[in-house]
Write a protein that holds these residues in place. Structure first.
Motif, PDB file in Angstrom:
ATOM      1  N   PRO A  46     102.003  27.135 123.462  1.00 52.82           N
ATOM      2  CA  PRO A  46     101.410  27.212 122.128  1.00 52.82           C
ATOM      3  C   PRO A  46     100.704  25.952 121.659  1.00 52.82           C
ATOM      4  O   PRO A  46     100.044  25.979 120.613  1.00 52.82           O
ATOM      5  N   THR A  47     100.839  24.843 122.369  1.00 63.39           N
ATOM      6  CA  THR A  47     100.203  23.596 121.940  1.00 63.39           C
ATOM      7  C   THR A  47      99.506  22.929 123.114  1.00 63.39           C
ATOM      8  O   THR A  47      99.796  23.201 124.278  1.00 63.39           O
ATOM      9  N   LYS A  48      98.589  22.061 122.792  1.00 62.22           N
ATOM     10  CA  LYS A  48      97.913  21.202 123.763  1.00 62.22           C
ATOM     11  C   LYS A  48      98.009  19.765 123.270  1.00 62.22           C
ATOM     12  O   LYS A  48      97.436  19.439 122.238  1.00 62.22           O
ATOM     13  N   PRO A  49      98.764  18.909 123.979  1.00 64.13           N
ATOM     14  CA  PRO A  49      99.536  19.153 125.187  1.00 64.13           C
ATOM     15  C   PRO A  49     100.792  19.970 124.886  1.00 64.13           C
ATOM     16  O   PRO A  49     101.103  20.243 123.720  1.00 64.13           O
ATOM     17  N   SER A  50     101.518  20.333 125.938  1.00 62.72           N
ATOM     18  CA  SER A  50     102.776  21.061 125.787  1.00 62.72           C
ATOM     19  C   SER A  50     103.779  20.544 126.803  1.00 62.72           C
ATOM     20  O   SER A  50     103.399  20.101 127.893  1.00 62.72           O
ATOM     21  N   LEU A  51     105.038  20.610 126.430  1.00 59.71           N
ATOM     22  CA  LEU A  51     106.093  20.197 127.354  1.00 59.71           C
ATOM     23  C   LEU A  51     106.076  21.081 128.592  1.00 59.71           C
ATOM     24  O   LEU A  51     106.307  20.607 129.714  1.00 59.71           O
ATOM     25  N   TYR A  52     105.792  22.373 128.398  1.00 54.84           N
ATOM     26  CA  TYR A  52     105.770  23.320 129.514  1.00 54.84           C
ATOM     27  C   TYR A  52     104.783  22.878 130.591  1.00 54.84           C
ATOM     28  O   TYR A  52     105.102  22.881 131.788  1.00 54.84           O
ATOM     29  N   GLU A  53     103.585  22.492 130.170  1.00 55.05           N
ATOM     30  CA  GLU A  53     102.564  22.096 131.140  1.00 55.05           C
ATOM     31  C   GLU A  53     102.805  20.696 131.671  1.00 55.05           C
ATOM     32  O   GLU A  53     102.602  20.426 132.862  1.00 55.05           O
ATOM     33  N   PHE A 210     105.380  19.181 120.389  1.00 57.78           N
ATOM     34  CA  PHE A 210     104.061  18.888 119.828  1.00 57.78           C
ATOM     35  C   PHE A 210     103.670  19.901 118.748  1.00 57.78           C
ATOM     36  O   PHE A 210     102.497  20.015 118.403  1.00 57.78           O
ATOM     37  N   THR A 211     104.641  20.629 118.211  1.00 57.98           N
ATOM     38  CA  THR A 211     104.360  21.700 117.269  1.00 57.98           C
ATOM     39  C   THR A 211     103.957  21.143 115.911  1.00 57.98           C
ATOM     40  O   THR A 211     104.769  20.478 115.260  1.00 57.98           O
ATOM     41  N   PRO A 212     102.742  21.399 115.440  1.00 64.32           N
ATOM     42  CA  PRO A 212     102.351  20.908 114.112  1.00 64.32           C
ATOM     43  C   PRO A 212     103.132  21.614 113.017  1.00 64.32           C
ATOM     44  O   PRO A 212     103.490  22.779 113.139  1.00 64.32           O
TER      45      PRO A 212
END
Length: 367
Positions: A46-53, A210-212
């Motif tokens: 859901p975000t850029k960057p993301s922990l997943y990536e 990184f969630t706003p």
């Protein structure tokens, strides 16, 4: 104090929804260290960057991109995975977004839960022996009365905003399905009993979020950019805890459900120690102090939408019956966040940082 048993989890097939989110990515790493075989089902990160990536989670699990509202795809994916355990974390998780997109919030958090439970029903009717289901909701599912004491699992559900209310609905849906279809209402002779529980955690924080719209990510974004942050409700009290605290609780609960479905099929709180329920301003000040470099914050002049002022959880049930205990204080959680973020700044391998934090937590927290 108990921790999830690696011997139990080794080789277990886990179906995890919402695996591309912040908590989901940490859950994937934790399950990987325990030896579980994970199939993840979620929208893209859901975000850029993301922990997943950043942590290259897709190389550790079988990942399927899909919307929890896509009923057929969700069911087909779960049937194909043939899991032993299901952990449902997919959600629209933000209060602010729920005011802007209330319909999507209810569709995701309520009907998404219905579709998952229907998929579990379909799996068990075909003989797939799913033994445990943990539906992760939120501490905000309670009717908030601004009490100075913690909410217990028996307290009234509610929710002022669409997010909180939709999670209360998800709690009711889960309880209904458990009573109507999974406790004597299904063909039990095909498969062993299934344990179904809901898990309510507080404001989880940790490296890689990184969630706003969340306090710590907004703070770190401001600190990384060298600009002050605005606090919406500086005196609001929240039950802050490191993400690994709740995740260990979820896995311990899933393990207990698998082993003794009737005893543990209910709702469970996983909150921090009472001393770690701190104000927003306290948390901001401590994070700025740990970060250094003249980090500052400001208090917003007006609040855009309603948020609870006082919120605590009573986790006595989990402490007594699961022997679960929070381990890291909020101070220690903030230390881990600063450590993770500094490593991210230096372009270090964040997967290794997360794995080191998991190992440290498990070594310090007991067996």
């Amino acid at each position: 104090m108990m921790r999830p048993d690696a011997t139990f989890w080794q080789g277990k097939k886990v179906f995890l929804t919402g695996h591309t989110g912040f908590k989901g990515a940490w859950m994937c790493l934790l399950l990987h260290t325990l030896g579980a075989q994970v199939t993840g089902y979620a929208l893209p990160a859901p975000t850029k960057p993301s922990l997943y990536e950043l942590c290259r989670i897709d190389s550790l699990i079988h990942s399927v991109t899909g919307d929890i509202r896509e009923r057929k795809k969700l069911t087909d994916t779960l049937l194909s995975a043939r899991p032993d355990i299901v952990i449902h974390m997919a959600a629209q998780p933000l209060v602010g977004v729920s005011y802007v997109e209330p319909v999507a919030t209810y569709e995701t958090n309520v009907m998404g839960t219905v579709y998952l439970l229907e998929a579990v029903r379909a799996a068990r009717e075909t003989g797939i022996p799913i033994r445990a289901l943990v539906n992760v909701t939120t501490d905000k599912c309670y009717e908030n009365k601004e009490w100075t004491w913690g909410y217990r699992e028996v307290d009234t559900l509610g929710g002022h905003d669409p997010y909180s209310n939709s999670k209360a609905c998800a709690e009711l849906v889960t309880a209904c399905y458990r009573a109507s279809f999974f406790q004597g209402g299904e063909a039990q002779e095909k498969v062993p009993p299934i344990g179904i529980a809901t898990a309510r955690a507080g404001n989880v924080i940790g490296g890689g979020d990184f969630t706003p719209g969340r306090l710590v990510p907004d703070l770190l974004d401001s600190l990384l950019g060298g600009k002050p942050i605005q606090l919406r409700q500086p005196q609001a009290i929240r039950p802050w805890q490191h993400v690994l605290e709740s995740l260990h609780g979820y896995l311990l609960l899933a393990q207990k459900l698998y082993e003794d479905a009737p005893r543990y099929s209910s709702s469970w709180n996983f909150g921090p120690n009472a001393d770690d329920a701190k104000t927003v301003e306290w948390l901001a000040a401590r994070l700025c102090a740990k970060w250094g470099a003249q980090a500052t914050y400001h208090i917003a002049e007006r609040v855009a939408y309603h948020e609870a002022t006082f919120l605590k959880l009573d986790s006595t049930k989990a402490r007594e019956l699961l022997r679960w205990r929070p381990h890291w204080t909020v101070e220690q959680a903030l230390d881990r966040i600063v450590e993770w973020t500094r490593a991210y700044q230096r372009n270090e391998d964040t997967r290794q940082v997360c794995l080191a934090h998991i190992e440290q937590y498990r070594k310090e927290g007991g067996p």
